[in-house]
Each structure stands twice: as C-alpha cells, then as structure tokens.
Design an enzyme around this catalytic site. Sequence first.
Site, PDB file in Angstrom:
ATOM      1  CG  ASP A 223      20.174  50.928  49.416  1.00 31.08           C
ATOM      2  OD1 ASP A 223      21.261  50.906  50.010  1.00 31.08           O
ATOM      3  OD2 ASP A 223      20.010  51.570  48.361  1.00 31.08           O
ATOM      4  CG  HIS A 246      22.753  47.221  49.716  1.00 28.59           C
ATOM      5  ND1 HIS A 246      22.708  48.210  48.756  1.00 28.59           N
ATOM      6  CD2 HIS A 246      22.122  46.154  49.165  1.00 28.59           C
ATOM      7  CE1 HIS A 246      22.070  47.746  47.686  1.00 28.59           C
ATOM      8  NE2 HIS A 246      21.701  46.507  47.911  1.00 28.59           N
TER       9      HIS A 246
END
Length: 404
Positions: A223, A246
């Site tokens: 993430d 991310h």
Amino acid sequence: MGLSSIFPSFFFLVFLALFIIEVHVQAQNLIFNVVKYGARPDGISDNTKAFNIAWNKACSSEGGNVVLVPNGLFLVGPLFLNGPCKGPITFHIQGILRAPADASSRDQDHWISFQYVDGLSIYGGGSLDGQGSSAWSYNTCLKDPHCKPLPATMRFDFVTNSTINHITSINSKGSHIILFGCNSFTIHNIKISAPGDSPNTDGINIGNSKNILIFDSEIATGDDCISMSPGSKTINITNIKCGPGHGISVGSLGGIPNEDVVDGVLVTNCNLTGTSNGLRIKTKANPSYPTTVSNLTFQQILVYNVANPIIIDQQYCPSKDCKPGASRVGISDVRFRTITGTTSTRVAVNLLCSSAKPCEEIELRDINIAYDGLPRGPATSSCSNVYGVAYGIQNPPPCIRRSL
Ligand SMILES: *[C@@H]1O[C@H](CO)[C@@H](O)[C@H](O)[C@H]1NC(C)=O
Ligand SMILES: *[C@@H]1O[C@H](CO)[C@@H](O)[C@H](O)[C@H]1NC(C)=O
Ligand SMILES: *[C@@H]1O[C@H](CO)[C@@H](O)[C@H](O)[C@H]1NC(C)=O
Ligand SMILES: *[C@@H]1O[C@H](CO)[C@@H](O)[C@H](O)[C@H]1NC(C)=O
C-alpha cells in the site's frame, strides 16, 4: 590533632562523592535485558510477560533506561508499552521479534503499541516480523469501508521527542508504522518490506502529528509507502526508496467531519519504482466535508515505471461504490519540482480537482516523464479545475491554467 580529624572526613567526603557519581551514572544507564525477566529466544515461548516486565521496570525507574532485546528469535505480543516514563527510554533491539500468528493476535489494532512516551529511542539493527501472511486473507477493507484494520506492527500514540532507526520491519499484518498525536519524531535508516500484493500494508501512516522527519530509508510494500492523514503538519521526507507500493500519499481527506488540515510537507530526493502512484493527493467526493491541504513541496523525485506519477484525485473512491460529487477539500500551494523518469500509463500528470473548490497555486517546474508503455507515444497531462503555473522543462505539455 587537627590533621587527623580532617583527613578521615576528607576521604569520607571523596568516597561519598564517588559513590554518588557512581549511583548517578548507573541511574542513567540501567539495562533491562528481557532474558533476565524470563524471555526465551527459541521462537516458540510466549515472551509477552517478560517484555512487559522489562518495559515497566525501565519506564518506572529514574534515568535514561534501556530495554534490551539481545540476539535471538523472540515470539512476543501483542504488547502495550505505555508511559509516561520517569526519563527517556531506549528499546534496543538486536534480535528478531516475531508476532503471533493465531486468530487472537488479530483482535487488537496493533502488535506493539507505545503510548504517552517522551524521549523514546528504538534502534539496534534488529527486526520485527509481523507474520502478516497468516492474516492478510482476513483483510476485509478492500470490500468494506467500515472494516476493522488488521494490527499495525508498531503504533505510536502521543509519543514525543522520539526516534526509530536501524530497524527492519517485515510482513506487517496491517500497517507497518502508525504515528498518531506525535510531535518531534524522527525515523531514519529503516527498512520496511511486505509483498506488493499484500493488502493495506502501508509503510508509515502519519496522522494528527507534527515535526516528523523521515529519511534514508527503504520501503517496499502493498500500500502507500508513506501516507499523511488529517493533522499532518511540518513533515520532512528525504532520501526514501519506495516500491513496490502505492507511492507517497496525502489523504484520503474530507470523508469525515471536522478533520484537521494538512500543512507543510516537504518531500525531497525520493525514488519511486514500479509503484501504482507516485506523488498523490486524494480526497473523497461524496460525502465531503471541508478541510484544507496547503504548502506541499515535492522535489527531486525519480519515478521509474510508475502508473500515476503525479496525481491529485478529488474523486477518490477506494470501494468503487461511491456517489459522484464535488469535494469540499481546498488544495493550494502545491509544488512539483524536478520530477523525472518514466510512467507506465499514458497520463503522467493527472490533476483532477473539485468543481466546488478548484486547486489553486499549483506549481509544475521541470517535469520530464516519458511514457514507457505500448503502443509507444507521448505522455499526456489531464486537468480539471486546476490553477497555477508551469515553468522550465515540461514533458508532458502542461494543461494547468494561470489563475486570474
Ligand atoms: C520535548 O523536547 C522539547 C525540547 O527539548 C521540550 O521542550 C519538551 O518538553 C519535550 N517534551 C514534550 C512532551 O514535548
Ligand atoms: C529535511 O530533512 C533533511 C534530512 O534530514 C535535512 O537535510 C533538511 O535540512 C530538512 N529540511 C527542512 C526544511 O527541515
Ligand atoms: C535514486 O536513484 C539514483 C539513480 O539511480 C541514485 O543515485 C540515488 O542514490 C537513489 N536514491 C535513493 C533514495 O534510492
Ligand atoms: C511550508 O512548510 C515548510 C515545512 O515543510 C515550512 O518550513 C515553511 O515555513 C512553510 N511555509 C509557509 C508559508 O507556511
């Protein structure tokens, strides 16, 4: 006569002084080795109790005490390590801490939690193994926006004047590190890793915290490498290697009433490789509550094969069932300077701001990002409701408009 009565008391005083110095020095350096309190580095015994005793003794004794975890594999946790302590405190981790993998270890929001500590130092070359693969299949957050997050490897609530360095965190169940209500907190020379497809294993989440310094670290995760939530103020991020993951994100913001602002973020000298976003600001569109994001600078950033290198997304919708709407989060004074490399999607600069609250004072300076996907072609920009200026090299050509 006079001398014989003076000398003994003189030596006595010298002795007393040395004794006081000795006690004083010791009081500043007491070491609480978890093994002395019954911890067994066999990877099987539950060492939670021994760690708690060592922490409580170090915390409640005067001086700058040390909780020592020597070499070896220690199964431990969940741990609540709370202050306030009687002085600064060090968690010296030489060995490996391993989280439990059973169902009950998923009940808490953390594996290791520190609260209300001033002057905490965590270092020592050791590592924290969150055993995340035992838990990732229980993550419901991709489908349910009201899910209970899996435990963070380390969370710090109201921890001040503190530092983490030379520590490795692998395979957290949820986030690796969460800072909440922290002030003057430095993280450097750490390594974070979890597989690129592990759910919500953010590297470092910052919320309601200020004066946060993060530098010289590597973050590879499933993430955000670093995310800044409401109340993130005066954040300095330098020399970070991010990917997979991310990217470096601000948000999401505006989804809850009365959120604090995000103000003063400086991101310098970072490399993002193979991430699904590069530099991102995300706000919810519906429902949306007013707050602001201002004074952010992203500079000297290398992006390699990044899907959305520069992105402001004011229609952020992680669960895919959001209603369309216009975000009420104001974004202003954001600088992207010297951002170079390659994008894996055609749109390298994607500035999708709100019709209700257009982005203002956005600066693009020396942007040079090539599209490296197929079919070959130029990278592009996409803009809506965004005002600002573009200087220097601009590849892709900018679509930002000068404000009136
Ligand atoms: C943190 O350090 C500063 C400066 O040394 C000091 O003024 C402050 O009292 C310390 N503690 C807290 C809780 O901020
Ligand atoms: C940000 O952190 C870096 C690395 O520690 C430091 O060199 C730089 O001076 C800091 N910048 C500001 C504005 O604090
Ligand atoms: C980023 O990549 C450049 C070029 O490969 C390298 O010189 C630099 O040290 C890297 N920085 C980080 C933080 O990884
Ligand atoms: C912007 O934020 C930086 C910290 O990142 C801070 O040093 C600077 O004073 C802020 N500028 C304004 C105008 O608030």
